[in-house]
Enzyme design. Structure first.
Site, mmCIF file in Angstrom:
data_model
loop_
_atom_site.group_PDB
_atom_site.id
_atom_site.type_symbol
_atom_site.label_atom_id
_atom_site.label_comp_id
_atom_site.label_asym_id
_atom_site.label_seq_id
_atom_site.Cartn_x
_atom_site.Cartn_y
_atom_site.Cartn_z
ATOM 1 N N CYS A 34 56.907 15.387 40.253
ATOM 2 C CA CYS A 34 57.869 14.278 40.274
ATOM 3 C C CYS A 34 59.113 14.673 41.051
ATOM 4 O O CYS A 34 59.443 15.844 41.137
ATOM 5 C CB CYS A 34 58.300 13.923 38.866
ATOM 6 S SG CYS A 34 56.956 13.479 37.778
ATOM 7 N N THR A 35 59.781 13.686 41.576
ATOM 8 C CA THR A 35 61.089 13.894 42.174
ATOM 9 C C THR A 35 62.016 12.817 41.618
ATOM 10 O O THR A 35 61.703 11.638 41.703
ATOM 11 C CB THR A 35 61.032 13.774 43.716
ATOM 12 O OG1 THR A 35 60.066 14.701 44.206
ATOM 13 C CG2 THR A 35 62.386 14.070 44.337
ATOM 14 N N THR A 90 63.078 18.343 41.093
ATOM 15 C CA THR A 90 61.614 18.185 41.194
ATOM 16 C C THR A 90 61.011 18.768 39.910
ATOM 17 O O THR A 90 61.263 18.214 38.842
ATOM 18 C CB THR A 90 61.049 18.834 42.483
ATOM 19 O OG1 THR A 90 61.397 20.218 42.525
ATOM 20 C CG2 THR A 90 61.587 18.120 43.709
ATOM 21 N N ASN A 91 60.292 19.856 39.991
ATOM 22 C CA ASN A 91 59.695 20.423 38.770
ATOM 23 C C ASN A 91 60.006 21.903 38.615
ATOM 24 O O ASN A 91 59.202 22.669 38.052
ATOM 25 C CB ASN A 91 58.177 20.207 38.761
ATOM 26 C CG ASN A 91 57.822 18.747 38.823
ATOM 27 O OD1 ASN A 91 57.561 18.227 39.896
ATOM 28 N ND2 ASN A 91 57.857 18.075 37.693
ATOM 29 N N ARG A 94 59.206 20.335 47.369
ATOM 30 C CA ARG A 94 59.635 18.964 47.672
ATOM 31 C C ARG A 94 61.144 18.863 47.639
ATOM 32 O O ARG A 94 61.725 17.902 48.110
ATOM 33 C CB ARG A 94 59.034 17.996 46.639
ATOM 34 C CG ARG A 94 57.553 17.749 46.831
ATOM 35 C CD ARG A 94 56.920 17.157 45.603
ATOM 36 N NE ARG A 94 56.681 18.185 44.603
ATOM 37 C CZ ARG A 94 57.120 18.136 43.355
ATOM 38 N NH1 ARG A 94 57.834 17.115 42.936
ATOM 39 N NH2 ARG A 94 56.877 19.126 42.512
#
Lengths: 253, 123
Positions: free
Chosen positions: A1-2, A177-178, A191
């Protein structure tokens, strides 16, 4: 995810996210796609949760999933969560829960409860940073006043860090992000750098739904796991969500 | 072209909004959920509209589980043992999950599994 929260020159806050899910859950060789991601897309819905015919909060969610991953309390705060991977992960929390140790909260039920019950940015921040949880997570929270945005990095037991917007220091957006923001991301899953590069290129003067959507449409911020993009403006009570696709060439995560 | 080499990093996109083209799959529909209704009833409309899609997702997860554990033991545990957790979950969410299981015809354990996916997958 972002997920990201950005503040424009007038002090208006924008909160947006790409929801990526389905890694390693079945690769469709024929269509070059993740099976679960493909099946999740038709289940994405926007939900207006009401009490006494009045909106309590808005959310972009998956049908059948009662917890919340993306939501907004109009005029008050916006909230998204990103997955945080850890050896001390949620499976341990589940095990403890089964064995009767039930002091922690389930992640998605906590976010739903915050969206339903918290009445201010500060209250939401306190609940998300102090409640014991079954699994680690990143909470990305935006308020409705200049400077009100942060990324809360959580372990199961405690809050590891709160990374806040700081306009005076030139930090007009936060992007998560993660990976912990103070560490380098995994080199095959970066990302963050492309996302930040595009945000910096956009500049604070030009931030809007359109330019944020551009950032979230740039590969690899957009990737084969991206199910939807959500855009929120808390002061306008505006939530827009769009189903996404990532045609080849596109990284699988 | 550099962007065609993994990880396929593009130059920053522009002019993609309003969404259209190859990276846009469609708009997301709006629904209302009435929190004044009993938790069991809240998701009925949504489930009735999306029952086929929800069943397809759960079936796909079951197929994946079967490919890893061909004996079917894992699905048995999900179907038989996971529902025992329902009484320990926060009351309104447990009731909502029961409502979703009843409306969709899916086993309660599989609905619970979908709802605790995050905790399962954070390792």
């Amino acid at each position: 995810c972002t997920s990201l929260v950005a503040e424009d020159k007038s002090g208006k806050l924008y909160h947006a996210r790409n929801l990526d899910f389905g890694l390693f859950l079945g690769w469709d060789v024929k269509n070059n796609s993740w099976m679960v991601t493909e099946l999740l897309r038709p289940l994405v819905v926007n939900v207006n949760f009401q009490r006494n015919n009045k909106t309590v909060f808005l959310s972009t969610s998956f049908v059948g999933y009662v917890g919340m991953l993306t939501g907004m309390k109009p005029g008050v705060f916006t909230l998204t969560m990103n997955e945080r991977f850890s050896i001390d992960g949620g499976y341990l929390g589940i095990l403890e829960w089964i064995l009767g140790k039930r002091s922690g909260a389930w992640m998605s039920f906590l976010t739903r409860s915050v969206l339903e019950n918290a009445t201010s940015y500060d209250e939401a921040k306190t609940l998300l940073s102090k409640t014991k949880m079954l699994a680690p997570a990143y909470f990305i929270l935006g308020g409705n006043k200049s400077g009100e945005a942060c990324v809360i990095t959580r372990s199961r037991e405690s809050c590891l860090d709160i990374w806040e917007l700081d306009i005076k220091q030139g930090r007009w957006y936060v992007l998560e992000t993660n990976y912990d923001h103070w560490k380098e991301p995994l080199f095959i899953d970066n990302r963050r750098a492309p996302g930040m590069k595009c945000m910096n290129k956009t500049t604070q003067e030009n931030i809007s739904f359109a330019t944020i959507y551009d950032v979230l449409s740039t590969k690899p911020v957009l990737n084969k796991l991206t199910t939807y993009t959500a855009l929120m403006a808390v002061s306008d009570a505006k939530l827009e969500a769009y189903l996404r696709d990532c045609p080849d060439p596109c990284i699988p995560w | 072209r550099a962007q065609d080499v993994p990880p396929y990093t593009e130059d920053c996109r522009s002019g993609t909004y309003p969404p259209s083209g190859q990276t846009f799959r469609g708009t997301v529909p709006w629904y209302k959920v009435n929190l004044d209704q009993a938790p069991h009833e809240r998701w009925q409309q949504l489930i009735s509209d999306k029952k086929i899609q929800l069943t397809a997702l759960i079936q796909s997860i079951k197929n994946l589980a079967k490919s890893i554990f061909p004996s079917g033991k894992l699905i048995e545990i999900v179907d038989n043992d996971l529902p025992l957790l329902i009484g320990t979950l926060p009351a309104q969410y447990g009731e909502e999950m029961k409502g979703i299981a009843d409306a969709s015809g899916l086993p309660l354990g599989e609905v619970i599994l979908f709802n605790i996916f995050y905790e399962v997958f954070t390792v």
